[in-house]
Design a protein around this motif. Structure first.
Motif, PDB file in Angstrom:
ATOM      1  N   GLY A 183       2.414  -0.386  -2.994  1.00 52.58           N
ATOM      2  CA  GLY A 183       1.119  -1.022  -2.295  1.00 52.58           C
ATOM      3  C   GLY A 183       0.836  -2.586  -3.064  1.00 52.58           C
ATOM      4  N   ASP A 184      -0.400  -2.613  -3.205  1.00 54.72           N
ATOM      5  CA  ASP A 184      -1.013  -3.785  -3.878  1.00 54.72           C
ATOM      6  C   ASP A 184      -1.314  -3.465  -5.306  1.00 54.72           C
ATOM      7  OD1 ASP A 184      -2.291  -6.087  -4.509  1.00 54.72           O
ATOM      8  OD2 ASP A 184      -3.933  -5.924  -3.447  1.00 54.72           O
ATOM      9  N   VAL A 187      -2.178   0.209  -5.462  1.00 57.14           N
ATOM     10  CA  VAL A 187      -3.236   0.615  -4.360  1.00 57.14           C
ATOM     11  C   VAL A 187      -2.533   0.416  -3.132  1.00 57.14           C
ATOM     12  CG1 VAL A 187      -5.436   0.110  -3.360  1.00 57.14           C
ATOM     13  CG2 VAL A 187      -5.176   0.017  -5.885  1.00 57.14           C
ATOM     14  N   LEU A 188      -2.631   1.467  -2.375  1.00 56.36           N
ATOM     15  CA  LEU A 188      -1.710   1.587  -1.109  1.00 56.36           C
ATOM     16  C   LEU A 188      -3.064   1.686   0.050  1.00 56.36           C
ATOM     17  CD1 LEU A 188       0.705   1.495   0.805  1.00 56.36           C
ATOM     18  CD2 LEU A 188       0.517   3.934   0.669  1.00 56.36           C
ATOM     19  N   ASP A 189      -3.502   0.623   0.701  1.00 61.44           N
ATOM     20  CA  ASP A 189      -4.199   0.360   1.729  1.00 61.44           C
ATOM     21  C   ASP A 189      -3.738   0.929   2.888  1.00 61.44           C
ATOM     22  OD1 ASP A 189      -6.369  -0.104   3.472  1.00 61.44           O
ATOM     23  OD2 ASP A 189      -6.619  -2.083   2.597  1.00 61.44           O
ATOM     24  N   VAL A 190      -3.896   2.233   3.329  1.00 60.42           N
ATOM     25  CA  VAL A 190      -3.392   2.669   4.675  1.00 60.42           C
ATOM     26  C   VAL A 190      -3.835   1.876   5.896  1.00 60.42           C
ATOM     27  CG1 VAL A 190      -2.841   4.859   3.749  1.00 60.42           C
ATOM     28  CG2 VAL A 190      -5.069   4.320   4.752  1.00 60.42           C
ATOM     29  N   THR A 191      -4.865   1.141   5.829  1.00 65.20           N
ATOM     30  CA  THR A 191      -5.467   0.625   6.892  1.00 65.20           C
ATOM     31  C   THR A 191      -4.663  -0.546   7.305  1.00 65.20           C
ATOM     32  OG1 THR A 191      -6.836  -0.843   5.871  1.00 65.20           O
ATOM     33  CG2 THR A 191      -8.022   1.267   6.670  1.00 65.20           C
ATOM     34  N   LYS A 192      -3.963  -1.217   6.257  1.00 62.46           N
ATOM     35  CA  LYS A 192      -2.991  -2.330   6.608  1.00 62.46           C
ATOM     36  C   LYS A 192      -1.770  -1.670   7.227  1.00 62.46           C
ATOM     37  CE  LYS A 192      -4.455  -4.987   2.542  1.00 62.46           C
ATOM     38  NZ  LYS A 192      -4.046  -5.619   1.175  1.00 62.46           N
ATOM     39  N   SER A 196      -5.817   5.213   9.883  1.00 60.03           N
ATOM     40  CA  SER A 196      -7.077   5.625   9.483  1.00 60.03           C
ATOM     41  C   SER A 196      -7.294   6.532   8.261  1.00 60.03           C
ATOM     42  CB  SER A 196      -7.936   6.311  10.637  1.00 60.03           C
ATOM     43  OG  SER A 196      -7.055   7.533  10.958  1.00 60.03           O
ATOM     44  N   GLU A 197      -8.368   6.987   8.017  1.00 55.81           N
ATOM     45  CA  GLU A 197      -8.313   7.798   6.655  1.00 55.81           C
ATOM     46  C   GLU A 197      -7.369   9.029   6.727  1.00 55.81           C
ATOM     47  OE1 GLU A 197     -11.860  10.240   5.325  1.00 55.81           O
ATOM     48  OE2 GLU A 197     -12.530   8.152   5.230  1.00 55.81           O
TER      49      GLU A 197
END
Length: 281
Positions: A183-184, A187-192, A196-197
């Motif tokens: 991810g970043d 940190v893996l932002d699933v919204t990208k 959703s959660e």
């Protein structure tokens, strides 16, 4: 010294029984191994006939003989008899082996290796494999009952692990907890990803060496395991970064001890509806 002579008629009866029982044993053994012809399970046929021969060679009292004294079986005979005692399970394994090529554990099960194990080990290994023949379409088909199973049954589990992980026999696993490349910067932002959660299930039962693995756990050990995990959960609950609530499915902790975290029927139904909780638990 008087020499015992067999009456010709009794000899004829004895070998008639031998032939009849041997044929029955051979038919039964063929049923066990036909589905797995060519995979090494053919020893079952010879084993079945051999046991029938042993059973029939002893004269019966109803033919005018005294009861035959018990004979101490050698280790090879004991192992053969123990193998035949698992005939029903071995027949199921043979059937799955012949019909389900993607069931790794069943495909890697070796009948000849099984025959080299002592009776207790045979029973143990079959417990590890039980899910494989009860669920023929399983991709893996086995569960170790304790960490020591991987060493005790290394010829079997090594073959399974190598096939599952597509690894060579001399491969070495290196554990790497560095998530910076994911991810970043970790940190893996699933919204990208347009999600959703998410809920996440973490398996913890395989990380506590003082307990058997789930397949060999009884009720009391499962309760002891849950209590051990509650200590870790308490620390997470007190950490502002995590918090949370423990919802337990254990009706009680045994001996009249109540479970303070027992989930209510209403909360259980709510979590099932959200696809967070397993159904029919």
């Amino acid at each position: 010294q008087a020499r015992h002579r067999e009456h010709p008629g009794s000899v004829h009866k004895m070998f008639s029984r031998f032939a009849s029982a041997s044929r029955r044993a051979a038919r039964h053994a063929r049923q066990l191994s036909t589905a797995a012809a060519g995979d090494g399970s053919g020893f079952l046929i010879a084993g079945g006939v051999g046991v029938a021969a042993i059973a029939c060679m002893a004269p019966r009292a109803d033919e005018g003989h005294a009861a035959a004294p018990s004979i101490q079986a050698d280790e090879a005979s004991k192992k053969l008899l123990s193998v035949l005692a698992h005939g029903e399970e071995l027949a199921k394994i043979a059937k799955v082996k012949a019909t389900m090529p993607d069931n790794i554990a069943i495909q890697k099960f070796d009948f000849e290796y099984f025959a080299t194990l002592d009776p207790a080990q045979q029973t143990r290994l079959l417990k590890c494999l039980k899910t494989g023949w009860e669920n023929p379409d399983s991709g893996l088909g086995c569960y170790a009952m304790a960490p020591s199973d991987y060493d005790e049954f290394a010829p079997f589990f090594d073959a399974v692990c190598q096939e599952y992980h597509k690894a060579s026999a001399d491969a070495t696993h290196v554990t790497d907890w560095d998530a910076s490349a994911v991810g970043d910067k970790g940190v893996l932002d699933v919204t990208k990803l347009g999600l959703s959660e998410l809920s996440m299930r973490v398996r913890v039962g395989r990380n506590l060496t003082q307990f058997n693995l789930p397949g060999a756990m009884d009720k009391s050990e499962r309760i002891a395991f849950e209590k051990a995990m509650l200590k870790a959960f308490d620390k997470l609950k007190k950490d502002p970064a995590y918090g949370g609530t423990v919802y337990s499915l254990s009706p009680d902790f045994g001996d009249g001890e109540k479970n303070p975290n027992l989930i209510t029927p209403e909360k259980y139904a709510e979590l099932v509806k959200k696809h967070v909780m397993f159904k029919d638990m």
